[in-house]
Design a protein around this motif. Structure first.
Motif, PDB file in Angstrom:
ATOM      1  N   SER C  64       1.470   4.410   5.773  1.00 49.47           N
ATOM      2  CA  SER C  64       2.274   4.061   4.410  1.00 49.47           C
ATOM      3  C   SER C  64       2.659   2.519   4.333  1.00 49.47           C
ATOM      4  CB  SER C  64       3.560   4.967   4.372  1.00 49.47           C
ATOM      5  OG  SER C  64       4.358   4.484   3.374  1.00 49.47           O
ATOM      6  N   ASP C  65       3.225   2.181   5.317  1.00 48.60           N
ATOM      7  CA  ASP C  65       3.248   0.509   5.297  1.00 48.60           C
ATOM      8  C   ASP C  65       1.974  -0.264   5.191  1.00 48.60           C
ATOM      9  OD1 ASP C  65       6.031   0.721   5.298  1.00 48.60           O
ATOM     10  OD2 ASP C  65       6.406  -0.382   7.509  1.00 48.60           O
ATOM     11  N   GLU C  66       0.891   0.167   5.869  1.00 45.86           N
ATOM     12  CA  GLU C  66      -0.311  -0.517   5.788  1.00 45.86           C
ATOM     13  C   GLU C  66      -0.675  -0.660   4.393  1.00 45.86           C
ATOM     14  OE1 GLU C  66      -0.785  -2.916   7.676  1.00 45.86           O
ATOM     15  OE2 GLU C  66       0.057  -1.993   9.758  1.00 45.86           O
ATOM     16  N   LEU C  67      -0.688   0.752   3.635  1.00 46.79           N
ATOM     17  CA  LEU C  67      -1.295   0.892   2.474  1.00 46.79           C
ATOM     18  C   LEU C  67      -0.220   0.103   1.389  1.00 46.79           C
ATOM     19  CD1 LEU C  67      -1.986   4.732   2.109  1.00 46.79           C
ATOM     20  CD2 LEU C  67      -3.687   2.593   2.656  1.00 46.79           C
ATOM     21  N   ALA C  68       1.072  -0.128   1.479  1.00 46.93           N
ATOM     22  CA  ALA C  68       1.803  -0.875   0.652  1.00 46.93           C
ATOM     23  C   ALA C  68       1.161  -2.421   0.913  1.00 46.93           C
ATOM     24  CB  ALA C  68       3.273  -0.768   1.340  1.00 46.93           C
TER      25      ALA C  68
ATOM     26  N   ASP D  84       2.703   8.382  -1.730  1.00 54.77           N
ATOM     27  CA  ASP D  84       3.075   7.808  -3.096  1.00 54.77           C
ATOM     28  C   ASP D  84       3.184   6.213  -2.969  1.00 54.77           C
ATOM     29  OD1 ASP D  84       4.840   8.863  -5.944  1.00 54.77           O
ATOM     30  OD2 ASP D  84       4.964   6.697  -5.064  1.00 54.77           O
ATOM     31  N   LEU D  85       2.243   5.624  -3.437  1.00 53.56           N
ATOM     32  CA  LEU D  85       2.062   4.403  -3.339  1.00 53.56           C
ATOM     33  C   LEU D  85       3.095   3.491  -3.946  1.00 53.56           C
ATOM     34  CD1 LEU D  85      -1.845   3.806  -4.061  1.00 53.56           C
ATOM     35  CD2 LEU D  85      -0.645   3.109  -1.915  1.00 53.56           C
ATOM     36  N   LEU D  86       3.855   4.102  -4.968  1.00 55.47           N
ATOM     37  CA  LEU D  86       4.669   3.059  -5.512  1.00 55.47           C
ATOM     38  C   LEU D  86       6.211   3.465  -4.540  1.00 55.47           C
ATOM     39  CD1 LEU D  86       4.795   3.598  -9.333  1.00 55.47           C
ATOM     40  CD2 LEU D  86       4.295   1.605  -7.930  1.00 55.47           C
ATOM     41  N   ASP D  87       6.342   4.514  -4.151  1.00 53.89           N
ATOM     42  CA  ASP D  87       7.308   4.651  -2.880  1.00 53.89           C
ATOM     43  C   ASP D  87       7.337   3.597  -1.832  1.00 53.89           C
ATOM     44  OD1 ASP D  87       8.744   6.144  -4.700  1.00 53.89           O
ATOM     45  OD2 ASP D  87       8.332   8.262  -3.665  1.00 53.89           O
ATOM     46  N   ALA D  88       6.086   3.833  -1.369  1.00 55.55           N
ATOM     47  CA  ALA D  88       5.748   3.062  -0.204  1.00 55.55           C
ATOM     48  C   ALA D  88       5.674   1.666  -0.248  1.00 55.55           C
ATOM     49  CB  ALA D  88       4.366   3.249   0.237  1.00 55.55           C
ATOM     50  N   MET D  89       5.496   1.128  -1.607  1.00 52.41           N
ATOM     51  CA  MET D  89       5.489  -0.205  -1.742  1.00 52.41           C
ATOM     52  C   MET D  89       7.033  -0.607  -1.971  1.00 52.41           C
ATOM     53  SD  MET D  89       3.545  -2.379  -3.194  1.00 52.41           S
ATOM     54  CE  MET D  89       4.391  -3.742  -2.322  1.00 52.41           C
ATOM     55  N   ASN D  90       7.751   0.317  -2.478  1.00 55.02           N
ATOM     56  CA  ASN D  90       9.385  -0.214  -2.724  1.00 55.02           C
ATOM     57  C   ASN D  90       9.959   0.000  -1.228  1.00 55.02           C
ATOM     58  OD1 ASN D  90      10.170  -0.993  -5.367  1.00 55.02           O
ATOM     59  ND2 ASN D  90       8.953   0.812  -5.825  1.00 55.02           N
ATOM     60  N   GLN D  94      11.449  -3.299   0.835  1.00 49.55           N
ATOM     61  CA  GLN D  94      12.890  -3.552   1.383  1.00 49.55           C
ATOM     62  C   GLN D  94      12.918  -3.960   2.854  1.00 49.55           C
ATOM     63  OE1 GLN D  94      14.565   0.337   0.863  1.00 49.55           O
ATOM     64  NE2 GLN D  94      16.531  -0.115   0.963  1.00 49.55           N
ATOM     65  N   LYS D  95      11.767  -3.949   3.505  1.00 51.96           N
ATOM     66  CA  LYS D  95      11.718  -4.423   4.959  1.00 51.96           C
ATOM     67  C   LYS D  95      11.322  -5.770   4.751  1.00 51.96           C
ATOM     68  CE  LYS D  95       9.886  -0.251   7.087  1.00 51.96           C
ATOM     69  NZ  LYS D  95       8.763   0.439   8.001  1.00 51.96           N
ATOM     70  N   ASN D  96      10.534  -6.271   3.817  1.00 46.37           N
ATOM     71  CA  ASN D  96      10.149  -7.510   3.721  1.00 46.37           C
ATOM     72  C   ASN D  96      11.316  -8.496   3.219  1.00 46.37           C
ATOM     73  OD1 ASN D  96       7.291  -7.333   3.956  1.00 46.37           O
ATOM     74  ND2 ASN D  96       6.649  -7.084   1.892  1.00 46.37           N
ATOM     75  N   GLU D  97      12.051  -8.049   2.491  1.00 40.99           N
ATOM     76  CA  GLU D  97      13.360  -8.688   1.982  1.00 40.99           C
ATOM     77  C   GLU D  97      14.158  -9.220   3.039  1.00 40.99           C
ATOM     78  OE1 GLU D  97      13.010  -6.975  -2.551  1.00 40.99           O
ATOM     79  OE2 GLU D  97      14.371  -5.958  -0.957  1.00 40.99           O
ATOM     80  N   ALA D  98      14.321  -7.843   4.212  1.00 38.54           N
ATOM     81  CA  ALA D  98      15.184  -8.084   5.348  1.00 38.54           C
ATOM     82  C   ALA D  98      14.319  -9.076   6.285  1.00 38.54           C
ATOM     83  CB  ALA D  98      15.340  -6.779   5.938  1.00 38.54           C
ATOM     84  N   LYS D  99      12.989  -9.072   6.538  1.00 42.37           N
ATOM     85  CA  LYS D  99      12.338  -9.798   7.128  1.00 42.37           C
ATOM     86  C   LYS D  99      12.074 -11.331   6.985  1.00 42.37           C
ATOM     87  CE  LYS D  99       8.292  -7.934   8.793  1.00 42.37           C
ATOM     88  NZ  LYS D  99       7.055  -6.821   8.622  1.00 42.37           N
ATOM     89  N   TYR D 100      12.104 -11.273   5.725  1.00 43.54           N
ATOM     90  CA  TYR D 100      12.056 -13.058   5.194  1.00 43.54           C
ATOM     91  C   TYR D 100      13.285 -13.221   4.247  1.00 43.54           C
ATOM     92  CZ  TYR D 100       7.150 -12.382   6.400  1.00 43.54           C
ATOM     93  OH  TYR D 100       6.012 -12.382   7.352  1.00 43.54           O
ATOM     94  N   PRO D 101      14.466 -13.353   4.916  1.00 43.93           N
ATOM     95  CA  PRO D 101      15.678 -13.823   4.143  1.00 43.93           C
ATOM     96  C   PRO D 101      15.373 -15.453   3.629  1.00 43.93           C
ATOM     97  CG  PRO D 101      16.086 -13.943   6.755  1.00 43.93           C
ATOM     98  CD  PRO D 101      14.753 -13.521   6.442  1.00 43.93           C
TER      99      PRO D 101
END
Lengths: 115, 115, 115, 115
Positions: C64-68, D84-90, D94-101
């Motif tokens: 899921s993360d990789e597709l994202a 669901d690609l849009l769910d996966a994307m969001n 969230q992870k990206n926002e945490a990993k890259y303050p």
């Protein structure tokens, strides 16, 4: 003068490395081609986000190992199909020289069919 | 016996090929790495949609040229960074032999850090 | 019912994420295309060395993360070129449907020009 | 206002396209991942040899189709794994926002673990 045997010794070293680890079971050629692709991606990753088209700062020393990783899978595939890479290279160069005649290709980055 | 000079002759042939066509202007190393990646993709494409993990029917004879295309960009990058590919290969094999000791790696496809 | 706005909200979220971090300076489209390629390679890596053509054991939850990650760079490139991905998708499907007529393509994995 | 159903309609169109052609037999997920990789390579190819980091001259109009080709395999893989690609994307954002303050990542192209 180092001999062409050095190439063959390297090939033998790789074969022995895999045999001792019983890895041939994973090495169907499709998997080898995937690994070739993934290691090429690691070479490309050294250039990710650079603006000057050079390896990113602090990663310069990694190029030698990354090129070797690509070479490794290239040799594995060549072994599988009994291809001598240097012979293949020289045959391909002959074709390249014919496809890209100097007078047509000079200073252009087009593909041969767009020259 | 063919000499190691065959490798050097091939390298020189590639250099001359590019010089005569005035292509060095396109050959910044990032572009070389992109081409390495794209040619590796063409090797992989030979296996697209196959179910038996072999080259798709009718394309078997193309593997030699496709491997040469990857080799070409590998040599171009190696030249750019003054890397001797066979030396690089043997240094990397030494590391691989240490990272994948026979007793731990035998029969496993895990990465060294997951053994 | 979720609205198409969810797609637009996601696109906006990505834009804001990059703007706040002042990353547009790195995001020339060639660099975006490289990242798209590298993230696709990470999807492929999930299948490296498998014999059953499935994701390797223990990595299933990563898909899921990789597709994202691939979707992310796809959206970035689409934004850069003002491409609406769903529109582009439907236009391409129209072409695909014409290039691969059912009666010719059924049960075959050939490219349209080899049918 | 276009609805989110447009995404679902596109997904259904792709499913029907494949079913009518009896292509599911080729679509094991490893093959899908290979195709995702190969289509990403075609996006990258649009930038091959450019010096200005833009699409090469004369190829600009191809970007929309090439992005759609990547999207196609992304949707195929997402379908296969019920993502669901849009769910996966969001979730990934969230992870990206945490990993890259913002305060650590602003103006830097480093990976999160090298910030």
């Amino acid at each position: 003068m180092r001999s062409y045997d050095q190439y063959k010794e390297t090939v033998e070293r790789i074969k022995k490395f895999c045999e001792e680890r019983d890895w041939s079971q994973f090495h169907d050629p499709k998997n080898l081609a995937i690994s070739l692709q993934l290691e090429s991606a690691e070479v490309l990753e050294l250039f990710q986000w650079t603006k000057n088209n050079e390896i990113k700062s602090g990663k310069e020393s990694e190029i030698s190992d990354e090129l070797a990783d690509v070479m490794y899978w290239l040799i594995m595939l060549a072994n599988h199909y009994n291809v001598d890479l240097l012979d293949a290279m020289n045959k391909k160069m002959q074709k390249n020289e014919a496809k890209y005649p100097v007078e047509k290709a000079k200073g252009k980055s087009n593909k041969y069919n767009e020259l």
